[in-house]
Write a protein that holds these residues in place. Sequence first.
Motif, PDB file in Angstrom:
ATOM      1  N   GLY A  17     -81.102   7.781 -25.736  1.00 48.40           N
ATOM      2  CA  GLY A  17     -80.709   6.377 -25.768  1.00 48.40           C
ATOM      3  C   GLY A  17     -80.106   5.905 -27.072  1.00 48.40           C
ATOM      4  N   ASP A  23     -84.738   4.092 -25.327  1.00 48.30           N
ATOM      5  CA  ASP A  23     -85.527   5.305 -25.107  1.00 48.30           C
ATOM      6  C   ASP A  23     -86.810   5.022 -24.326  1.00 48.30           C
ATOM      7  OD1 ASP A  23     -83.850   7.272 -26.146  1.00 48.30           O
ATOM      8  OD2 ASP A  23     -84.594   7.008 -28.182  1.00 48.30           O
ATOM      9  N   ASN A  26     -85.981   5.073 -20.824  1.00 45.35           N
ATOM     10  CA  ASN A  26     -85.729   6.439 -20.368  1.00 45.35           C
ATOM     11  C   ASN A  26     -86.996   7.265 -20.206  1.00 45.35           C
ATOM     12  OD1 ASN A  26     -83.045   5.743 -20.368  1.00 45.35           O
ATOM     13  ND2 ASN A  26     -82.605   6.696 -22.329  1.00 45.35           N
ATOM     14  N   THR A  27     -88.172   6.625 -20.338  1.00 50.53           N
ATOM     15  CA  THR A  27     -89.410   7.338 -20.022  1.00 50.53           C
ATOM     16  C   THR A  27     -89.639   7.377 -18.516  1.00 50.53           C
ATOM     17  OG1 THR A  27     -90.783   5.357 -20.330  1.00 50.53           O
ATOM     18  CG2 THR A  27     -90.508   6.836 -22.249  1.00 50.53           C
ATOM     19  N   ALA A  29     -87.356   8.682 -15.412  1.00 48.12           N
ATOM     20  CA  ALA A  29     -86.095   9.403 -15.172  1.00 48.12           C
ATOM     21  C   ALA A  29     -86.167  10.102 -13.822  1.00 48.12           C
ATOM     22  CB  ALA A  29     -85.848  10.421 -16.289  1.00 48.12           C
ATOM     23  N   ARG A  80     -86.595  -3.561 -19.574  1.00 51.34           N
ATOM     24  CA  ARG A  80     -85.617  -3.152 -18.556  1.00 51.34           C
ATOM     25  C   ARG A  80     -84.969  -4.381 -17.907  1.00 51.34           C
ATOM     26  NH1 ARG A  80     -85.326   1.554 -16.579  1.00 51.34           N
ATOM     27  NH2 ARG A  80     -87.543   2.040 -16.831  1.00 51.34           N
ATOM     28  N   ARG A 154     -75.416   2.468 -18.869  1.00 48.76           N
ATOM     29  CA  ARG A 154     -76.184   3.406 -18.055  1.00 48.76           C
ATOM     30  C   ARG A 154     -75.289   4.610 -17.803  1.00 48.76           C
ATOM     31  NH1 ARG A 154     -79.340   1.439 -12.830  1.00 48.76           N
ATOM     32  NH2 ARG A 154     -80.019   0.008 -14.397  1.00 48.76           N
ATOM     33  N   CYS A 155     -75.885   5.772 -17.747  1.00 51.30           N
ATOM     34  CA  CYS A 155     -75.143   7.000 -17.471  1.00 51.30           C
ATOM     35  C   CYS A 155     -74.312   6.815 -16.207  1.00 51.30           C
ATOM     36  CB  CYS A 155     -76.125   8.161 -17.307  1.00 51.30           C
ATOM     37  SG  CYS A 155     -75.341   9.741 -16.952  1.00 51.30           S
ATOM     38  N   CYS A 160     -78.349   9.448 -11.973  1.00 49.88           N
ATOM     39  CA  CYS A 160     -79.053   9.252 -13.243  1.00 49.88           C
ATOM     40  C   CYS A 160     -79.373   7.767 -13.459  1.00 49.88           C
ATOM     41  CB  CYS A 160     -78.196   9.778 -14.393  1.00 49.88           C
ATOM     42  SG  CYS A 160     -79.076   9.831 -15.973  1.00 49.88           S
ATOM     43  N   LEU A 162     -80.627   6.830 -16.690  1.00 54.19           N
ATOM     44  CA  LEU A 162     -80.841   6.727 -18.134  1.00 54.19           C
ATOM     45  C   LEU A 162     -79.823   5.801 -18.796  1.00 54.19           C
ATOM     46  CD1 LEU A 162     -81.650  10.443 -19.007  1.00 54.19           C
ATOM     47  CD2 LEU A 162     -83.206   8.602 -18.333  1.00 54.19           C
ATOM     48  N   TRP A 163     -80.299   5.143 -19.863  1.00 54.36           N
ATOM     49  CA  TRP A 163     -79.490   4.221 -20.658  1.00 54.36           C
ATOM     50  C   TRP A 163     -79.193   4.845 -22.010  1.00 54.36           C
ATOM     51  CZ3 TRP A 163     -77.794  -0.707 -19.353  1.00 54.36           C
ATOM     52  CH2 TRP A 163     -78.275  -1.228 -18.138  1.00 54.36           C
ATOM     53  N   CYS A 176     -75.418  10.354 -20.188  1.00 55.38           N
ATOM     54  CA  CYS A 176     -76.609  10.382 -21.024  1.00 55.38           C
ATOM     55  C   CYS A 176     -76.568  11.616 -21.914  1.00 55.38           C
ATOM     56  CB  CYS A 176     -77.869  10.384 -20.163  1.00 55.38           C
ATOM     57  SG  CYS A 176     -78.017  11.799 -19.051  1.00 55.38           S
TER      58      CYS A 176
END
Length: 198
Positions: A17, A23, A26-27, A29, A80, A154-155, A160, A162-163, A176
Amino acid sequence: MSAHEDTPTDNAFLTVGDHPALDILNTVARLDGQMMDFLQSDQDVLRWLKGIGLPVEFDIVKLHPRSLLQAARTLRETIRALVEGRKAGKRIDPSELNAFLRDARSHLELVTKNDGSLQVQRKWKHRSAEEMLAPVAESAADLLADGDFELIRRCESEECVLWFYDRTKSHHRRWCSMATCGNRHKVAQYRMRQQNGS
């Protein structure tokens, strides 16, 4: 965001991230098509905090069991909602994040580094789960107030979630990670060209 309560087989946290507030998002996923929550215990939260460079000097035994986990998950989903709202250009309500910020107790400390130079560091009190997470809440507040949301993304992979904060010089980051989602995209494009060419 709902996530399976399965314990991930890989204990390494994703740190793609380029910002603590991203991050923590992103815990959660997607792994092998399943949503996974990497935070399953108070110890996981401590390991994550240390992994992003926020060492915690606190005896976790003093906390009620799973209180740090619950506070971290609450903070994560609060961040988020705010990041998604801000990214969508909506007006956001920071009251839940402000509740975390109100619990923060910190002070500045002048520290002498190994080379003799001086550095000002912020030190947080860690008497409660919320206080332990205060640096993450402050990081999120900073991101929401001063972050460039053109570069917070964001990916692009549809699978995906994830940011990341695009800190590349060209600001053209799309994935990501090039090693995972970027590579999968390249392989899919190659296969599509092969099918269309044959």
